[in-house]
Design a protein around this motif. Structure first.
Motif, PDB file in Angstrom:
ATOM      1  N   GLN A   1       0.847  -1.193   0.000  1.00 28.27           N
ATOM      2  CA  GLN A   1       0.000   0.000   0.000  1.00 28.27           C
ATOM      3  C   GLN A   1       0.884   1.246   0.000  1.00 28.27           C
ATOM      4  N   VAL A   2       0.477   2.232  -0.776  1.00 28.82           N
ATOM      5  CA  VAL A   2       1.204   3.491  -0.874  1.00 28.82           C
ATOM      6  C   VAL A   2       0.276   4.622  -0.448  1.00 28.82           C
ATOM      7  N   GLN A   3       0.785   5.522   0.358  1.00 33.90           N
ATOM      8  CA  GLN A   3       0.028   6.702   0.765  1.00 33.90           C
ATOM      9  C   GLN A   3       0.664   7.945   0.140  1.00 33.90           C
ATOM     10  N   LEU A   4      -0.188   8.869  -0.246  1.00 30.66           N
ATOM     11  CA  LEU A   4       0.260  10.145  -0.797  1.00 30.66           C
ATOM     12  C   LEU A   4      -0.279  11.259   0.095  1.00 30.66           C
ATOM     13  N   VAL A   5       0.595  12.148   0.489  1.00 28.10           N
ATOM     14  CA  VAL A   5       0.194  13.258   1.345  1.00 28.10           C
ATOM     15  C   VAL A   5       0.536  14.564   0.651  1.00 28.10           C
ATOM     16  N   GLU A   6      -0.506  15.359   0.398  1.00 31.42           N
ATOM     17  CA  GLU A   6      -0.317  16.652  -0.257  1.00 31.42           C
ATOM     18  C   GLU A   6      -0.273  17.770   0.777  1.00 31.42           C
ATOM     19  N   SER A   7       0.373  18.850   0.406  1.00 33.19           N
ATOM     20  CA  SER A   7       0.387  20.046   1.250  1.00 33.19           C
ATOM     21  C   SER A   7       0.621  21.256   0.368  1.00 33.19           C
ATOM     22  N   GLY A   8       0.343  22.438   0.922  1.00 29.32           N
ATOM     23  CA  GLY A   8       0.654  23.673   0.215  1.00 29.32           C
ATOM     24  C   GLY A   8      -0.534  24.427  -0.344  1.00 29.32           C
ATOM     25  N   GLY A   9      -1.731  23.864  -0.248  1.00 25.98           N
ATOM     26  CA  GLY A   9      -2.896  24.587  -0.732  1.00 25.98           C
ATOM     27  C   GLY A   9      -3.235  25.756   0.166  1.00 25.98           C
ATOM     28  N   GLY A  10      -4.204  26.550  -0.272  1.00 21.10           N
ATOM     29  CA  GLY A  10      -4.627  27.679   0.531  1.00 21.10           C
ATOM     30  C   GLY A  10      -5.402  28.699  -0.269  1.00 21.10           C
ATOM     31  N   LEU A  11      -5.543  29.871   0.325  1.00 23.69           N
ATOM     32  CA  LEU A  11      -6.268  30.980  -0.286  1.00 23.69           C
ATOM     33  C   LEU A  11      -5.272  32.019  -0.750  1.00 23.69           C
ATOM     34  N   VAL A  12      -5.407  32.447  -1.998  1.00 28.08           N
ATOM     35  CA  VAL A  12      -4.487  33.438  -2.556  1.00 28.08           C
ATOM     36  C   VAL A  12      -5.257  34.365  -3.487  1.00 28.08           C
ATOM     37  N   GLN A  13      -4.789  35.576  -3.619  1.00 30.78           N
ATOM     38  CA  GLN A  13      -5.404  36.515  -4.539  1.00 30.78           C
ATOM     39  C   GLN A  13      -4.973  36.226  -5.972  1.00 30.78           C
ATOM     40  N   ALA A  14      -5.792  36.630  -6.908  1.00 30.76           N
ATOM     41  CA  ALA A  14      -5.464  36.469  -8.317  1.00 30.76           C
ATOM     42  C   ALA A  14      -4.103  37.097  -8.608  1.00 30.76           C
ATOM     43  N   GLY A  15      -3.300  36.370  -9.375  1.00 31.88           N
ATOM     44  CA  GLY A  15      -1.952  36.826  -9.678  1.00 31.88           C
ATOM     45  C   GLY A  15      -0.906  36.291  -8.717  1.00 31.88           C
ATOM     46  N   GLY A  16      -1.351  35.704  -7.645  1.00 30.92           N
ATOM     47  CA  GLY A  16      -0.429  35.181  -6.640  1.00 30.92           C
ATOM     48  C   GLY A  16       0.122  33.818  -6.995  1.00 30.92           C
ATOM     49  N   SER A  17       0.883  33.257  -6.052  1.00 29.61           N
ATOM     50  CA  SER A  17       1.557  31.973  -6.273  1.00 29.61           C
ATOM     51  C   SER A  17       1.334  31.042  -5.097  1.00 29.61           C
ATOM     52  N   LEU A  18       1.358  29.759  -5.404  1.00 29.15           N
ATOM     53  CA  LEU A  18       1.349  28.704  -4.398  1.00 29.15           C
ATOM     54  C   LEU A  18       2.245  27.583  -4.881  1.00 29.15           C
ATOM     55  N   ARG A  19       2.770  26.829  -3.947  1.00 26.12           N
ATOM     56  CA  ARG A  19       3.588  25.656  -4.275  1.00 26.12           C
ATOM     57  C   ARG A  19       3.005  24.452  -3.551  1.00 26.12           C
ATOM     58  N   LEU A  20       2.573  23.476  -4.328  1.00 25.67           N
ATOM     59  CA  LEU A  20       2.035  22.247  -3.775  1.00 25.67           C
ATOM     60  C   LEU A  20       3.132  21.192  -3.699  1.00 25.67           C
ATOM     61  N   SER A  21       3.061  20.359  -2.678  1.00 27.01           N
ATOM     62  CA  SER A  21       3.991  19.251  -2.517  1.00 27.01           C
ATOM     63  C   SER A  21       3.206  17.975  -2.278  1.00 27.01           C
ATOM     64  N   CYS A  22       3.749  16.879  -2.725  1.00 24.47           N
ATOM     65  CA  CYS A  22       3.134  15.573  -2.513  1.00 24.47           C
ATOM     66  C   CYS A  22       4.244  14.553  -2.295  1.00 24.47           C
ATOM     67  N   VAL A  23       4.185  13.871  -1.170  1.00 26.63           N
ATOM     68  CA  VAL A  23       5.186  12.844  -0.877  1.00 26.63           C
ATOM     69  C   VAL A  23       4.508  11.484  -0.824  1.00 26.63           C
ATOM     70  N   ALA A  24       5.141  10.515  -1.438  1.00 30.59           N
ATOM     71  CA  ALA A  24       4.654   9.140  -1.431  1.00 30.59           C
ATOM     72  C   ALA A  24       5.459   8.331  -0.432  1.00 30.59           C
ATOM     73  N   PHE A  25       4.753   7.515   0.369  1.00 25.85           N
ATOM     74  CA  PHE A  25       5.456   6.642   1.297  1.00 25.85           C
ATOM     75  C   PHE A  25       4.656   5.370   1.478  1.00 25.85           C
ATOM     76  N   GLY A  26       5.318   4.369   2.025  1.00 24.16           N
ATOM     77  CA  GLY A  26       4.683   3.073   2.228  1.00 24.16           C
ATOM     78  C   GLY A  26       5.446   1.994   1.503  1.00 24.16           C
ATOM     79  N   SER A  27       4.719   1.049   0.929  1.00 26.21           N
ATOM     80  CA  SER A  27       5.332  -0.090   0.256  1.00 26.21           C
ATOM     81  C   SER A  27       5.677   0.299  -1.190  1.00 26.21           C
ATOM     82  N   ILE A  28       6.722   1.079  -1.313  1.00 28.53           N
ATOM     83  CA  ILE A  28       7.100   1.608  -2.617  1.00 28.53           C
ATOM     84  C   ILE A  28       8.048   0.665  -3.327  1.00 28.53           C
TER      85      ILE A  28
END
Length: 116
Positions: A1-28
């Motif tokens: 089994q593999v789990q994926l955990v995302e982070s980095g979302g949120g609220l931003v104004q138009a024109g702004g930036s965000l960086r999302l991350s996703c790490v996979a762990f488990g039986s890789i």
């Protein structure tokens, strides 16, 4: 089994930036394709950007020139740098990864909201 955990979302104004991350762990075995998908209210889930383990990338036309996908194979992590965000980018963003060349796994999703 593999789990994926995302982070980095949120609220931003138009024109702004965000960086999302996703790490996979488990039986890789080996993480091959990794990518980001999004689903806006009332719409189907759609691919945003994907990357293979060798670095081949795909971008949806709507995000070309604004979003950049990258990955760290040693850490089984994929990133999505989102610049020039627009209200129409508002959605739940999901990470997907392929383990061992066969089965795909999904993360739980992270909300991205862009205000006008």
């Amino acid at each position: 089994q593999v789990q994926l955990v995302e982070s980095g979302g949120g609220l931003v104004q138009a024109g702004g930036s965000l960086r999302l991350s996703c790490v996979a762990f488990g039986s890789i075995l080996s993480i091959n394709d990794m990518g980001w998908y999004r689903q806006a209210p009332g719409k189907q889930r759609e691919p945003v950007a994907t990357t293979t383990s060798s670095g081949t990338t795909y971008y949806a036309e709507s995000v070309k020139g604004r979003f950049t996908i990258s990955r760290d194979n040693a850490l089984n992590t994929v990133f999505l740098q989102m610049n020039g965000l627009k209200p129409e980018d508002t959605a739940v963003y999901y990470c997907r990864a392929q383990n061992g060349g066969s089965r795909y796994y999904w993360g739980q999703g992270t909300q991205v909201t862009v205000s006008s």
